[in-house]
Design a protein around this motif. Sequence first.
Motif, PDB file in Angstrom:
ATOM      1  N   ALA A   1       1.274  -1.745 -13.943  1.00  0.00           N
ATOM      2  CA  ALA A   1       1.528  -1.627 -15.279  1.00  0.00           C
ATOM      3  C   ALA A   1       0.159  -2.116 -15.987  1.00  0.00           C
ATOM      4  CB  ALA A   1       2.628  -2.463 -15.945  1.00  0.00           C
ATOM      5  N   LYS A   2      -0.591  -2.733 -15.482  1.00  0.00           N
ATOM      6  CA  LYS A   2      -2.030  -3.141 -15.983  1.00  0.00           C
ATOM      7  C   LYS A   2      -3.037  -1.997 -15.424  1.00  0.00           C
ATOM      8  CE  LYS A   2      -0.326  -7.107 -17.436  1.00  0.00           C
ATOM      9  NZ  LYS A   2      -0.249  -7.276 -18.868  1.00  0.00           N
ATOM     10  N   GLY A   3      -2.599  -0.828 -15.080  1.00  0.00           N
ATOM     11  CA  GLY A   3      -3.480   0.039 -14.709  1.00  0.00           C
ATOM     12  C   GLY A   3      -4.355   0.144 -13.550  1.00  0.00           C
ATOM     13  N   GLU A   4      -3.914  -0.852 -12.456  1.00  0.00           N
ATOM     14  CA  GLU A   4      -4.339  -1.090 -11.171  1.00  0.00           C
ATOM     15  C   GLU A   4      -4.034  -0.072 -10.275  1.00  0.00           C
ATOM     16  OE1 GLU A   4      -5.766  -5.703 -10.914  1.00  0.00           O
ATOM     17  OE2 GLU A   4      -3.528  -5.275 -11.200  1.00  0.00           O
ATOM     18  N   LEU A   5      -5.096   0.438  -9.614  1.00  0.00           N
ATOM     19  CA  LEU A   5      -4.621   1.492  -8.398  1.00  0.00           C
ATOM     20  C   LEU A   5      -5.119   0.874  -7.225  1.00  0.00           C
ATOM     21  CD1 LEU A   5      -3.349   4.318  -7.458  1.00  0.00           C
ATOM     22  CD2 LEU A   5      -5.839   5.193  -7.714  1.00  0.00           C
ATOM     23  N   PHE A   6      -4.001   0.671  -6.054  1.00  0.00           N
ATOM     24  CA  PHE A   6      -4.440   0.208  -4.854  1.00  0.00           C
ATOM     25  C   PHE A   6      -4.324   1.119  -3.835  1.00  0.00           C
ATOM     26  CE2 PHE A   6      -2.483  -3.160  -7.720  1.00  0.00           C
ATOM     27  CZ  PHE A   6      -3.403  -3.906  -7.807  1.00  0.00           C
ATOM     28  N   ALA A   7      -5.309   1.086  -2.751  1.00  0.00           N
ATOM     29  CA  ALA A   7      -5.279   1.852  -1.625  1.00  0.00           C
ATOM     30  C   ALA A   7      -5.229   1.168  -0.437  1.00  0.00           C
ATOM     31  CB  ALA A   7      -6.563   3.021  -1.609  1.00  0.00           C
ATOM     32  N   LEU A   8      -4.093   1.337   0.284  1.00  0.00           N
ATOM     33  CA  LEU A   8      -3.896   0.471   1.574  1.00  0.00           C
ATOM     34  C   LEU A   8      -4.229   1.467   2.924  1.00  0.00           C
ATOM     35  CD1 LEU A   8      -0.540  -1.385   0.573  1.00  0.00           C
ATOM     36  CD2 LEU A   8      -3.131  -1.823  -0.090  1.00  0.00           C
ATOM     37  N   ASP A   9      -4.497   0.964   3.899  1.00  0.00           N
ATOM     38  CA  ASP A   9      -4.604   1.506   5.225  1.00  0.00           C
ATOM     39  C   ASP A   9      -3.223   1.619   5.684  1.00  0.00           C
ATOM     40  OD1 ASP A   9      -4.839   1.479   8.272  1.00  0.00           O
ATOM     41  OD2 ASP A   9      -6.772   2.131   7.498  1.00  0.00           O
ATOM     42  N   GLN A  10      -2.980   2.896   5.922  1.00  0.00           N
ATOM     43  CA  GLN A  10      -1.717   3.146   6.579  1.00  0.00           C
ATOM     44  C   GLN A  10      -1.245   2.504   7.757  1.00  0.00           C
ATOM     45  OE1 GLN A  10      -0.055   7.299   7.007  1.00  0.00           O
ATOM     46  NE2 GLN A  10      -0.825   7.944   5.069  1.00  0.00           N
ATOM     47  N   ALA A  11      -2.334   2.443   8.759  1.00  0.00           N
ATOM     48  CA  ALA A  11      -1.927   1.440  10.145  1.00  0.00           C
ATOM     49  C   ALA A  11      -1.646   0.198  10.113  1.00  0.00           C
ATOM     50  CB  ALA A  11      -3.068   1.936  10.746  1.00  0.00           C
ATOM     51  N   THR A  12      -2.381  -0.451   8.851  1.00  0.00           N
ATOM     52  CA  THR A  12      -2.400  -1.974   8.874  1.00  0.00           C
ATOM     53  C   THR A  12      -1.995  -2.493   7.770  1.00  0.00           C
ATOM     54  OG1 THR A  12      -4.791  -2.168   7.961  1.00  0.00           O
ATOM     55  CG2 THR A  12      -4.215  -1.941  10.496  1.00  0.00           C
ATOM     56  N   GLY A  13      -1.984  -1.964   6.716  1.00  0.00           N
ATOM     57  CA  GLY A  13      -1.527  -2.276   5.432  1.00  0.00           C
ATOM     58  C   GLY A  13      -2.532  -3.032   4.595  1.00  0.00           C
ATOM     59  N   GLN A  14      -3.572  -3.122   5.319  1.00  0.00           N
ATOM     60  CA  GLN A  14      -4.912  -3.866   4.327  1.00  0.00           C
ATOM     61  C   GLN A  14      -5.403  -3.069   3.363  1.00  0.00           C
ATOM     62  OE1 GLN A  14      -5.981  -6.972   5.507  1.00  0.00           O
ATOM     63  NE2 GLN A  14      -4.178  -6.775   6.787  1.00  0.00           N
ATOM     64  N   GLN A  15      -5.940  -3.941   2.354  1.00  0.00           N
ATOM     65  CA  GLN A  15      -6.319  -3.003   1.324  1.00  0.00           C
ATOM     66  C   GLN A  15      -7.587  -2.585   1.413  1.00  0.00           C
ATOM     67  OE1 GLN A  15      -5.989  -4.773  -2.800  1.00  0.00           O
ATOM     68  NE2 GLN A  15      -8.184  -4.520  -3.169  1.00  0.00           N
ATOM     69  N   LYS A  16      -7.805  -1.327   1.297  1.00  0.00           N
ATOM     70  CA  LYS A  16      -9.165  -0.528   1.369  1.00  0.00           C
ATOM     71  C   LYS A  16     -10.069  -0.460   0.232  1.00  0.00           C
ATOM     72  CE  LYS A  16      -9.319   3.125   4.181  1.00  0.00           C
ATOM     73  NZ  LYS A  16      -9.278   4.467   4.580  1.00  0.00           N
ATOM     74  N   TRP A  17      -9.327  -0.305  -0.969  1.00  0.00           N
ATOM     75  CA  TRP A  17      -9.901  -0.265  -2.236  1.00  0.00           C
ATOM     76  C   TRP A  17      -9.148  -0.441  -3.366  1.00  0.00           C
ATOM     77  CZ3 TRP A  17      -8.643   3.776  -5.500  1.00  0.00           C
ATOM     78  CH2 TRP A  17      -8.329   4.929  -4.905  1.00  0.00           C
ATOM     79  N   ARG A  18      -9.843  -0.913  -4.688  1.00  0.00           N
ATOM     80  CA  ARG A  18      -8.915  -1.075  -5.876  1.00  0.00           C
ATOM     81  C   ARG A  18      -9.661  -0.386  -6.974  1.00  0.00           C
ATOM     82  NH1 ARG A  18     -10.095  -4.209  -9.927  1.00  0.00           N
ATOM     83  NH2 ARG A  18      -8.468  -4.873 -11.304  1.00  0.00           N
ATOM     84  N   ALA A  19      -8.967   0.177  -7.879  1.00  0.00           N
ATOM     85  CA  ALA A  19      -9.533   0.828  -9.172  1.00  0.00           C
ATOM     86  C   ALA A  19      -8.915   0.340 -10.355  1.00  0.00           C
ATOM     87  CB  ALA A  19      -9.605   2.102  -8.942  1.00  0.00           C
ATOM     88  N   GLN A  20      -9.672   0.246 -11.256  1.00  0.00           N
ATOM     89  CA  GLN A  20      -9.060  -0.075 -12.641  1.00  0.00           C
ATOM     90  C   GLN A  20      -8.963   1.088 -13.373  1.00  0.00           C
ATOM     91  OE1 GLN A  20      -7.430  -3.248 -13.957  1.00  0.00           O
ATOM     92  NE2 GLN A  20      -7.252  -1.562 -15.344  1.00  0.00           N
ATOM     93  N   LEU A  21      -7.905   1.677 -13.813  1.00  0.00           N
ATOM     94  CA  LEU A  21      -7.541   2.774 -14.868  1.00  0.00           C
ATOM     95  C   LEU A  21      -7.470   2.337 -16.392  1.00  0.00           C
ATOM     96  CD1 LEU A  21      -7.688   3.856 -11.895  1.00  0.00           C
ATOM     97  CD2 LEU A  21      -5.866   5.334 -12.833  1.00  0.00           C
ATOM     98  N   SER A  22      -7.144   3.253 -17.262  1.00  0.00           N
ATOM     99  CA  SER A  22      -7.037   2.969 -18.573  1.00  0.00           C
ATOM    100  C   SER A  22      -5.669   2.657 -18.979  1.00  0.00           C
ATOM    101  CB  SER A  22      -7.564   4.262 -19.263  1.00  0.00           C
ATOM    102  OG  SER A  22      -7.044   5.425 -19.161  1.00  0.00           O
ATOM    103  N   GLY A  23      -4.703   2.774 -18.302  1.00  0.00           N
ATOM    104  CA  GLY A  23      -3.287   2.702 -18.795  1.00  0.00           C
ATOM    105  C   GLY A  23      -2.315   2.269 -17.662  1.00  0.00           C
ATOM    106  N   ALA A  24      -1.241   2.026 -17.903  1.00  0.00           N
ATOM    107  CA  ALA A  24      -0.169   1.501 -17.049  1.00  0.00           C
ATOM    108  C   ALA A  24       0.003   3.196 -16.079  1.00  0.00           C
ATOM    109  CB  ALA A  24       1.198   1.497 -17.748  1.00  0.00           C
ATOM    110  N   LEU A  25       0.496   2.597 -14.706  1.00  0.00           N
ATOM    111  CA  LEU A  25       0.751   3.457 -13.783  1.00  0.00           C
ATOM    112  C   LEU A  25       2.217   3.770 -13.356  1.00  0.00           C
ATOM    113  CD1 LEU A  25      -2.328   2.870 -11.418  1.00  0.00           C
ATOM    114  CD2 LEU A  25      -2.192   4.293 -13.467  1.00  0.00           C
ATOM    115  N   LEU A  26       2.912   4.729 -13.865  1.00  0.00           N
ATOM    116  CA  LEU A  26       4.109   4.558 -13.851  1.00  0.00           C
ATOM    117  C   LEU A  26       5.139   5.904 -12.871  1.00  0.00           C
ATOM    118  CD1 LEU A  26       5.071   4.448 -17.642  1.00  0.00           C
ATOM    119  CD2 LEU A  26       4.864   2.430 -15.968  1.00  0.00           C
TER     120      LEU A  26
END
Length: 382
Positions: free
Chosen positions: A117-142
């Motif tokens: 809800a804070k507009g944070e987008l997270f990308a995880l590695d499918q194989a391990t679940g480790q975070q690959k990157w994070r991006a800040q967007l302009s509004g809640a992600l629903l």
Amino acid sequence: MDKKITLPFALALVTAALVGCSSNKLKVEEPKPNPLPKLAQAKTLVPVFSQGVTSTDKADPLRLQLDSDNGVNFIVNPKGEVAAYRGKQRLWQTRVSKRGLTSGVEAKEGVVLVGNAKGELFALDQATGQQKWRAQLSGALLSPSLIQEGRAITIANDGTVFAHDVATGQQVWAYKMPNVQFSLRGQPSPVLLDPRTVLVASANAYVYAIDIISGVPRFQRRVAVSEGRSDVQRLIDIDGDPVVAGQFLVTTSYQGQVTVIDLAAQQVVWSEDASSNKRAEVSNDKVFVAQTDGKLVAYNLTTGEKTWESDVLLHRELSNPVMLGSDLVVGDLDGYLHLINPDNGQLVGRSKTNGEVRTLRVVENQLYVSTRKGEFTVWQNR
């Protein structure tokens, strides 16, 4: 700044407006859900996977759907966790955000995408679940993102569409849809029109086609109109995902219409009044719509002729309808999954999950179900 309201609150405001000046003397009661009819020799579904997470608030429109890729199911927990399962075996579980998670999972190209809800987008590695990157967007992600052509397409709840490089998380482009003064708190997912074009729908009842690589808009089309007098009565959001069926585009809108557009001719083929905030289903030249009052309606795809209408499940707060094999399936507020004959609208079967059904998906002929109580299940026909 636009104002987001929940669907129950919007319905209450509309009811109050219709009652008029004497509303302070009247007690407006919510309609009671229709009782379920008894079914003789009813069909049932077979559960093949089940996993529970934290429940969500009844008024919240979150679409915490699960996703599957390469035989692995990916599940999001509103508390901020994501987990991967192969069958009943948990492969990994990762704590992603202390602020919780509010969007469903998108899993593709080796990446799992979730947002909050804070507009944070997270990308995880499918194989391990480790975070690959994070991006800040302009509004809640629903709503879930879309991964295509190395791009992660995400719609923020302020109407901005973002594209990020799947591998690096670098923002590639952004497209701002027009703001409206009032809208429902919710957002449809981006949908593919073709391998290079994404469709996004907005609270102003427009659908926009955008080039996935460049972010250049290709066309826009208004798909619904409102005749309400007040701001609330004029709410006309598209909260259900648009549907591409061959040359046709099918949309539904709240307090608006179900509309079919010929994409080749860029013309409206037909439009009929219907209020729905759910994705329609299209199969065998029929359009199936679950209306906000619980009525199910089937239309002919090319003519708009109403082929059947059913109020058996009236006021049961239906989910989006989907086709599973030869049956139409829709969920309700009590966790029932109703199997319906798509030719005539007759109930032919029923199964039960735990909690109000929020979203249904069919992936490789299996039914993926998520509920407000946090129950994720996968079902198949007997």
